[in-house]
Design an enzyme around this catalytic site. Structure first.
Site, mmCIF file in Angstrom:
data_model
loop_
_atom_site.group_PDB
_atom_site.id
_atom_site.type_symbol
_atom_site.label_atom_id
_atom_site.label_comp_id
_atom_site.label_asym_id
_atom_site.label_seq_id
_atom_site.Cartn_x
_atom_site.Cartn_y
_atom_site.Cartn_z
ATOM 1 N N SER A 242 0.837 -1.200 0.000
ATOM 2 C CA SER A 242 0.000 0.000 0.000
ATOM 3 C C SER A 242 0.869 1.247 0.000
ATOM 4 C CB SER A 242 -0.911 -0.009 1.226
ATOM 5 O OG SER A 242 -0.147 0.250 2.375
ATOM 6 N N LYS A 243 0.227 2.390 -0.107
ATOM 7 C CA LYS A 243 0.952 3.668 -0.204
ATOM 8 C C LYS A 243 1.976 3.823 0.907
ATOM 9 C CE LYS A 243 -3.125 3.011 -0.714
ATOM 10 N NZ LYS A 243 -3.576 1.925 0.080
ATOM 11 N N ARG A 244 1.631 3.259 2.029
ATOM 12 C CA ARG A 244 2.511 3.294 3.175
ATOM 13 C C ARG A 244 3.915 2.782 2.836
ATOM 14 N NH1 ARG A 244 2.279 -0.187 6.901
ATOM 15 N NH2 ARG A 244 0.620 -1.480 6.081
#
Length: 493
Positions: A242-244
């Site tokens: 994910s963007k994380r």
RNA sequence: GCCGGUAUCGUCUAGGGGUCAGGACACGUGGUUCUCAGCCACGGGACCGGGGUUCGAAUCCCCGUACCGGUACCA
């Protein structure tokens, strides 16, 4: 063989989805089959045409061209309606008037009681006349599939083997929403069947939808395709990418300066192995070797380090003209290229980008590697501790002084030979050689303690100094001027 | 909770009833080059745990654990 990739246009193309697309593409390409592109835009709220456009561009950038489509589900509404009517007429589907609030309450109650939350079946056996009355009153209704009772639903998955689900766990699910848009499971089955898809290769997140779909194939009288569910791609912490985790979309990796063939090659290596001891292989070779039964069952961690390594390979393989073209936008963003270069500008870029690219991971690293050409700053150089360290070495300043005298008297060093000859004369004059000679020359001429080989860097500087004003590149200060500036800065310091 | 699935070096994987468990990325050491990258050599590093079956289990079976997915009028 007919395969498809069916993204929903709700955002950028994620690398996990890109891998699914790639597997489908490899399968089609390797078997002379057909690769179909279908846009699953039945969720009108979340789908955007900008996303669709972005996904198409990403696929094209990756080199994953399609043979049929793109088909849009939003343009096939009457097809789904007709198929739903068939099921309705046969009693295999029914109208349901339950409100969302009602359903939500039931779901929560079931969950609280420790039961599987599935549709209660309240509208399952409404009388014909009641249905007709409520419909004519305009009461919103969905069409639900009447899931046959009892037993298991089983199917053979090409990567997972025999998979089976108890039918009792499947509640009557929605086929058509009140606005006439189909729900996912229904649209997929209708489309895959009508598009004569023979293998459905998709992410593991769809595996528990598959029994519903198998049931639908049966009810509609279609022969089910072969299924293959590939494991998901995870981040370094083993949670879904994910963007994380930084970059997750194809577009982001492109922006970071990865080559499409590198991303493709790397993606193929997650959950699959080409066999043999060679893993950097062109896409056509991957297609020749790819087999679904060799795809692993466990999720894979996306490793950007390895991607970078693959990328280095492909940057070395790319020819200078292509590399220059690819790097130009990155150089432009740093002000090194100021407008579309002319022929002399391109010729120069090919030379210097080639020089920079064999020691960086990504195109985006190239400008930093070429900074010494376009922004020479003696004062900044002297404030660099590494440069200071070089100057503090025995005889370093003599080398710089000798270099200055040498350059004042010589032609521009536009070739490796010219540079070597000049360096040789400084060597004779100062008695310094190897490191003691080249380090001071490097810091004086490039303003940095590291960088491309001097054999390339020095001619690049003086070649740059000769660039015509209209080249489109930021001006380059020549060696002779640099060493003077350096000396002056040294005096001041 | 329930239903599915998965488990080999840090990571991607090969293999698979008897192997020195192989490779790649990353990492460490040394060499080479003016630096970085590269290249060469060397090195450390894994079969989730417990039971069973078997002469022999990392491999087959069961249980457990961990993780992932699903449990929608999202796909």
């Amino acid at each position: 063989m007919r395969v498809r990739f069916a993204p929903s246009p709700t955002g950028h193309l994620h690398v996990g989805n890109a891998r699914t697309a790639l597997f489908n593409w490899l399968l089609a390409r390797g078997s002379g089959g057909t690769f179909i592109l279908r846009i699953e835009d039945t969720d009108r709220e979340r789908s955007t045409s900008a996303s669709e456009q972005a996904i198409l561009e990403d696929l094209e950038w990756l080199g994953l061209g399609w043979d049929e489509g793109p088909f849009r589900q939003s343009e096939r509404l009457d097809i789904y309606r007709a198929q739903a009517d068939r099921l309705l007429a046969e009693g295999r589907a029914y109208y349901c008037f339950c409100t969302e609030a009602q359903l939500k309450a039931e779901r929560e109650a079931a969950l609280a009681a420790g039961e599987a939350p599935k549709y209660s079946g309240r509208c399952r056996d409404l009388s014909r006349s009641e249905v007709a009355a409520r419909r004519s009153r305009g009461e919103p209704a969905v069409v639900r599939f009447r899931v046959p009772e009892g037993g298991d639903v089983a199917f053979l998955d090409k990567v997972r083997g025999e998979v089976s689900f108890p039918r009792a766990a499947i509640g009557d699910f929605v086929l058509l929403r009140p606005d006439g848009n189909p729900a996912y499971n229904f649209a997929v089955v209708v489309d895959d069947a009508l598009m004569r898809v023979t293998q459905v290769v998709r992410g593991e997140d769809h595996i528990s939808n598959t029994p519903r779909q198998v049931l639908l194939y049966e009810a509609l009288g279609f022969r089910p395709p072969e299924f293959a569910h590939v494991a998901l791609v995870l981040g370094p912490d083993h949670t879904p990418l994910s963007k994380r985790h930084g970059a997750t979309s194809v577009a982001e990796f492109r922006a970071r300066g990865y080559l499409p063939e590198a991303l493709v090659n790397y993606l193929a290596l997650i959950g699959w192995s080409p066999g043999g001891d060679q893993e950097v292989l062109p896409i056509e070779e991957l297609a020749r070797r790819f087999r679904l039964e060799d795809v692993g069952r466990s999720a894979g961690v996306f490793d950007e380090e390895k991607l970078a390594w693959v990328n280095r390979h492909y940057m070395r393989l790319a020819g200078a003209p292509r590399l220059a073209k690819l790097a130009a936008p990155f150089l432009r963003a740093e002000g090194m290229v100021v407008r579309e270069p002319d022929a002399s500008g391109w010729a120069y870029l090919e030379k210097v980008v080639g020089m920079a690219s064999d020691s960086v991971d990504r195109l985006a690293d190239i400008p930093r590697r070429l900074r010494f050409l376009f922004s020479y700053d003696a004062a900044r150089a002297l404030s660099d501790p590494e440069v200071q360290a070089v100057l503090n070495e025995d005889g370093a300043r003599e080398v710089v002084a000798g270099l200055a005298r040498e350059l004042a008297a010589s032609e521009r060093l536009t070739s490796r030979e010219a540079f070597r000859a000049a360096a040789d004369r400084v060597k004779r004059e100062t008695g310094r050689k190897a490191k003691a000679l080249f380090h001071p020359i490097r810091v004086a001429l490039t303003g940095e303690a590291g960088g491309p080989e001097l054999d390339h860097a020095v001619p690049a500087i003086d070649l740059g100094a000769q660039l015509p004003a209209g080249s489109g590149l930021s001006p380059v200060v020549g060696c002779r001027e640099r060493v003077q500036l350096f000396l002056e800065a040294l005096d001041r310091a």
